[in-house]
Design a protein around this motif. Structure first.
Motif, PDB file in Angstrom:
ATOM      1  N   ASP A 148       8.952   3.241   4.212  1.00  0.00           N
ATOM      2  CA  ASP A 148       9.128   2.272   3.006  1.00  0.00           C
ATOM      3  C   ASP A 148       9.407   0.947   3.847  1.00  0.00           C
ATOM      4  OD1 ASP A 148       8.946   1.164   0.504  1.00  0.00           O
ATOM      5  OD2 ASP A 148      11.212   0.864   1.352  1.00  0.00           O
ATOM      6  N   PHE A 149       9.584   1.292   4.661  1.00  0.00           N
ATOM      7  CA  PHE A 149       9.825  -0.195   5.591  1.00  0.00           C
ATOM      8  C   PHE A 149       8.859  -0.575   5.858  1.00  0.00           C
ATOM      9  CE2 PHE A 149      11.089  -2.805   9.196  1.00  0.00           C
ATOM     10  CZ  PHE A 149      12.317  -3.956   9.108  1.00  0.00           C
ATOM     11  N   ASP A 150       7.510   0.202   6.550  1.00  0.00           N
ATOM     12  CA  ASP A 150       6.829   0.087   7.722  1.00  0.00           C
ATOM     13  C   ASP A 150       5.546   0.131   6.435  1.00  0.00           C
ATOM     14  OD1 ASP A 150       8.027   0.444   9.767  1.00  0.00           O
ATOM     15  OD2 ASP A 150       8.119   2.147  10.065  1.00  0.00           O
ATOM     16  N   ARG A 151       5.523  -0.036   4.722  1.00  0.00           N
ATOM     17  CA  ARG A 151       4.141  -0.455   4.541  1.00  0.00           C
ATOM     18  C   ARG A 151       3.846  -1.256   4.096  1.00  0.00           C
ATOM     19  NH1 ARG A 151       5.080   0.041  -0.959  1.00  0.00           N
ATOM     20  NH2 ARG A 151       7.385   0.121  -1.544  1.00  0.00           N
ATOM     21  N   PRO A 152       2.460  -1.582   4.336  1.00  0.00           N
ATOM     22  CA  PRO A 152       1.848  -2.726   4.234  1.00  0.00           C
ATOM     23  C   PRO A 152       0.990  -3.666   3.475  1.00  0.00           C
ATOM     24  CG  PRO A 152       0.358  -0.782   5.042  1.00  0.00           C
ATOM     25  CD  PRO A 152       1.321  -0.469   5.504  1.00  0.00           C
ATOM     26  N   LEU A 153       0.392  -4.612   3.302  1.00  0.00           N
ATOM     27  CA  LEU A 153       0.149  -5.052   2.094  1.00  0.00           C
ATOM     28  C   LEU A 153      -0.783  -4.039   1.754  1.00  0.00           C
ATOM     29  CD1 LEU A 153       0.162  -8.847   2.130  1.00  0.00           C
ATOM     30  CD2 LEU A 153       2.220  -7.388   1.310  1.00  0.00           C
ATOM     31  N   ASN A 154      -1.982  -4.002   0.483  1.00  0.00           N
ATOM     32  CA  ASN A 154      -2.852  -3.366   0.628  1.00  0.00           C
ATOM     33  C   ASN A 154      -4.216  -4.932  -0.100  1.00  0.00           C
ATOM     34  OD1 ASN A 154      -2.553  -4.486  -2.907  1.00  0.00           O
ATOM     35  ND2 ASN A 154      -1.813  -2.619  -3.317  1.00  0.00           N
ATOM     36  N   LYS A 155      -4.894  -4.164  -0.801  1.00  0.00           N
ATOM     37  CA  LYS A 155      -6.627  -4.947  -0.573  1.00  0.00           C
ATOM     38  C   LYS A 155      -5.724  -6.358  -2.290  1.00  0.00           C
ATOM     39  CE  LYS A 155     -10.337  -3.217  -1.537  1.00  0.00           C
ATOM     40  NZ  LYS A 155     -11.816  -2.860  -2.039  1.00  0.00           N
ATOM     41  N   ARG A 156      -4.746  -5.708  -2.400  1.00  0.00           N
ATOM     42  CA  ARG A 156      -4.679  -7.321  -3.592  1.00  0.00           C
ATOM     43  C   ARG A 156      -4.206  -7.465  -3.041  1.00  0.00           C
ATOM     44  NH1 ARG A 156      -2.125  -4.851  -8.857  1.00  0.00           N
ATOM     45  NH2 ARG A 156      -0.298  -5.920  -8.630  1.00  0.00           N
ATOM     46  N   GLY A 157      -2.418  -6.976  -2.367  1.00  0.00           N
ATOM     47  CA  GLY A 157      -1.707  -7.965  -1.391  1.00  0.00           C
ATOM     48  C   GLY A 157      -2.307  -9.116  -0.703  1.00  0.00           C
ATOM     49  N   LYS A 158      -2.573  -8.591  -0.081  1.00  0.00           N
ATOM     50  CA  LYS A 158      -4.205  -9.535   0.920  1.00  0.00           C
ATOM     51  C   LYS A 158      -4.461 -10.619  -0.167  1.00  0.00           C
ATOM     52  CE  LYS A 158      -4.292  -5.814   4.583  1.00  0.00           C
ATOM     53  NZ  LYS A 158      -5.094  -4.896   5.532  1.00  0.00           N
ATOM     54  N   ARG A 159      -4.935 -10.176  -1.038  1.00  0.00           N
ATOM     55  CA  ARG A 159      -5.402 -11.752  -1.919  1.00  0.00           C
ATOM     56  C   ARG A 159      -4.810 -12.342  -2.654  1.00  0.00           C
ATOM     57  NH1 ARG A 159      -7.816  -8.624  -5.967  1.00  0.00           N
ATOM     58  NH2 ARG A 159      -6.603  -8.954  -6.835  1.00  0.00           N
ATOM     59  N   ASP A 160      -3.424 -12.204  -3.401  1.00  0.00           N
ATOM     60  CA  ASP A 160      -2.462 -12.508  -3.905  1.00  0.00           C
ATOM     61  C   ASP A 160      -2.113 -13.503  -3.284  1.00  0.00           C
ATOM     62  OD1 ASP A 160      -3.797 -11.327  -5.978  1.00  0.00           O
ATOM     63  OD2 ASP A 160      -2.145  -9.708  -6.221  1.00  0.00           O
ATOM     64  N   ALA A 161      -1.545 -13.351  -2.443  1.00  0.00           N
ATOM     65  CA  ALA A 161      -0.470 -13.375  -1.107  1.00  0.00           C
ATOM     66  C   ALA A 161      -1.136 -15.249  -0.587  1.00  0.00           C
ATOM     67  CB  ALA A 161      -0.146 -13.172   0.148  1.00  0.00           C
ATOM     68  N   PRO A 162      -2.696 -15.524  -0.632  1.00  0.00           N
ATOM     69  CA  PRO A 162      -3.097 -16.403   0.096  1.00  0.00           C
ATOM     70  C   PRO A 162      -3.315 -17.635  -1.533  1.00  0.00           C
ATOM     71  CG  PRO A 162      -4.567 -15.125   1.207  1.00  0.00           C
ATOM     72  CD  PRO A 162      -3.093 -14.479   0.212  1.00  0.00           C
ATOM     73  N   VAL A 163      -3.455 -17.226  -2.939  1.00  0.00           N
ATOM     74  CA  VAL A 163      -3.697 -17.420  -3.640  1.00  0.00           C
ATOM     75  C   VAL A 163      -1.999 -18.343  -3.734  1.00  0.00           C
ATOM     76  CG1 VAL A 163      -3.835 -17.512  -6.107  1.00  0.00           C
ATOM     77  CG2 VAL A 163      -5.032 -16.083  -4.422  1.00  0.00           C
TER      78      VAL A 163
ATOM     79  N   LYS B  26       8.000  -4.367   6.754  1.00  0.00           N
ATOM     80  CA  LYS B  26       6.545  -5.295   7.335  1.00  0.00           C
ATOM     81  C   LYS B  26       5.034  -6.126   6.134  1.00  0.00           C
ATOM     82  CE  LYS B  26       2.280  -3.834   9.234  1.00  0.00           C
ATOM     83  NZ  LYS B  26       1.055  -3.061   9.797  1.00  0.00           N
ATOM     84  N   ARG B  27       5.658  -5.477   4.151  1.00  0.00           N
ATOM     85  CA  ARG B  27       5.466  -6.010   3.408  1.00  0.00           C
ATOM     86  C   ARG B  27       5.784  -7.537   3.324  1.00  0.00           C
ATOM     87  NH1 ARG B  27       8.211  -2.408   1.949  1.00  0.00           N
ATOM     88  NH2 ARG B  27       9.703  -2.236   0.001  1.00  0.00           N
ATOM     89  N   ALA B  28       6.712  -7.951   3.233  1.00  0.00           N
ATOM     90  CA  ALA B  28       7.753  -8.760   3.028  1.00  0.00           C
ATOM     91  C   ALA B  28       7.231 -10.004   4.585  1.00  0.00           C
ATOM     92  CB  ALA B  28       8.918  -9.372   2.864  1.00  0.00           C
ATOM     93  N   LYS B  29       7.117  -8.828   5.411  1.00  0.00           N
ATOM     94  CA  LYS B  29       6.520 -10.160   7.038  1.00  0.00           C
ATOM     95  C   LYS B  29       6.029 -10.360   6.494  1.00  0.00           C
ATOM     96  CE  LYS B  29       8.725  -9.084  11.664  1.00  0.00           C
ATOM     97  NZ  LYS B  29       8.796  -7.999  11.805  1.00  0.00           N
ATOM     98  N   MET B  30       4.430  -9.901   6.046  1.00  0.00           N
ATOM     99  CA  MET B  30       3.075  -9.952   5.884  1.00  0.00           C
ATOM    100  C   MET B  30       3.113 -11.438   4.905  1.00  0.00           C
ATOM    101  SD  MET B  30       1.507  -6.365   6.307  1.00  0.00           S
ATOM    102  CE  MET B  30      -0.948  -7.208   6.418  1.00  0.00           C
TER     103      MET B  30
ATOM    104  N   SER C 129       0.862  -1.311  -0.557  1.00  0.00           N
ATOM    105  CA  SER C 129       0.150  -0.341  -0.245  1.00  0.00           C
ATOM    106  C   SER C 129       0.822   1.207  -0.072  1.00  0.00           C
ATOM    107  CB  SER C 129      -0.718   0.174   1.241  1.00  0.00           C
ATOM    108  OG  SER C 129      -1.793   1.116   0.854  1.00  0.00           O
ATOM    109  N   TRP C 130       0.507   2.650  -0.729  1.00  0.00           N
ATOM    110  CA  TRP C 130       1.604   3.434  -1.204  1.00  0.00           C
ATOM    111  C   TRP C 130       0.195   4.327  -0.136  1.00  0.00           C
ATOM    112  CZ3 TRP C 130       6.083   4.522  -2.101  1.00  0.00           C
ATOM    113  CH2 TRP C 130       6.475   3.717  -3.110  1.00  0.00           C
TER     114      TRP C 130
END
Length: 154
Positions: free
Chosen positions: A15-30, A51-55, A7-8
């Motif tokens: 930059d280090f603290d940016r979380p996943l956005n909606k698409r990222g939260k959908r794509d990673a489980p897939v 954060k985004r890599a960790k998630m 997410s932006w």
């Protein structure tokens, strides 16, 4: 594996603290489900602590039923090919399958070095590589073989 889409939304976030956005939260489980379906299960997961890599790593771990500790390595964040290659070469030999969750351009550079993969690796993209050697420290471009490339829109 490149982290899922981040997410932006909050431009004040580092930059280090940016979380996943909606698409990222959908794509990673897939992508995790695809790995599990193809029985690609890690013995170890090494991830950037951003954060985004960790998630992404945690979601993938859940989907492939990885129940060990994820190793978060600061040096994966903003790593270039040489640093990532050193990390791969230092994996303990008791692990035969490793997942490396990180960022571009380093991951693309590493894939290009090992298997001549020159396309842009999209977010949540995975490059599967096998090495024909007995020890991780021996892994290099001469003994690397591309197994697959997968990403959410494929």
């Amino acid at each position: 594996m490149r982290h899922a889409k981040s997410s932006w939304k909050d431009l004040d976030l580092d930059d280090f603290d940016r979380p996943l956005n909606k698409r990222g939260k959908r794509d990673a489980p897939v992508m995790g489900e695809r790995l599990a379906k193809n029985q690609i299960i890690p013995d170890i997961i090494l991830s950037s602590p951003a954060k985004r890599a960790k998630m992404t790593a945690k979601i993938i771990a859940d989907k492939v039923h990885y129940d060990k500790k994820i190793i978060f390595l600061q040096q994966i964040y903003e790593a270039d090919k040489q640093i990532l290659q050193k990390i791969v070469n230092n994996i303990d030999d008791r692990f035969s399958t490793a997942f490396l969750v990180g960022h571009n351009p380093g991951l693309n550079e590493l894939a290009e070095y090992y298997v001549n993969y020159e396309e842009n690796l999209p977010t949540c993209g995975i490059v599967g590589i096998a090495f024909t050697c007995n020890h991780w420290k021996e892994s290099n471009a001469e003994n690397a073989r591309l197994l697959f490339v997968d990403y959410p829109k494929k």
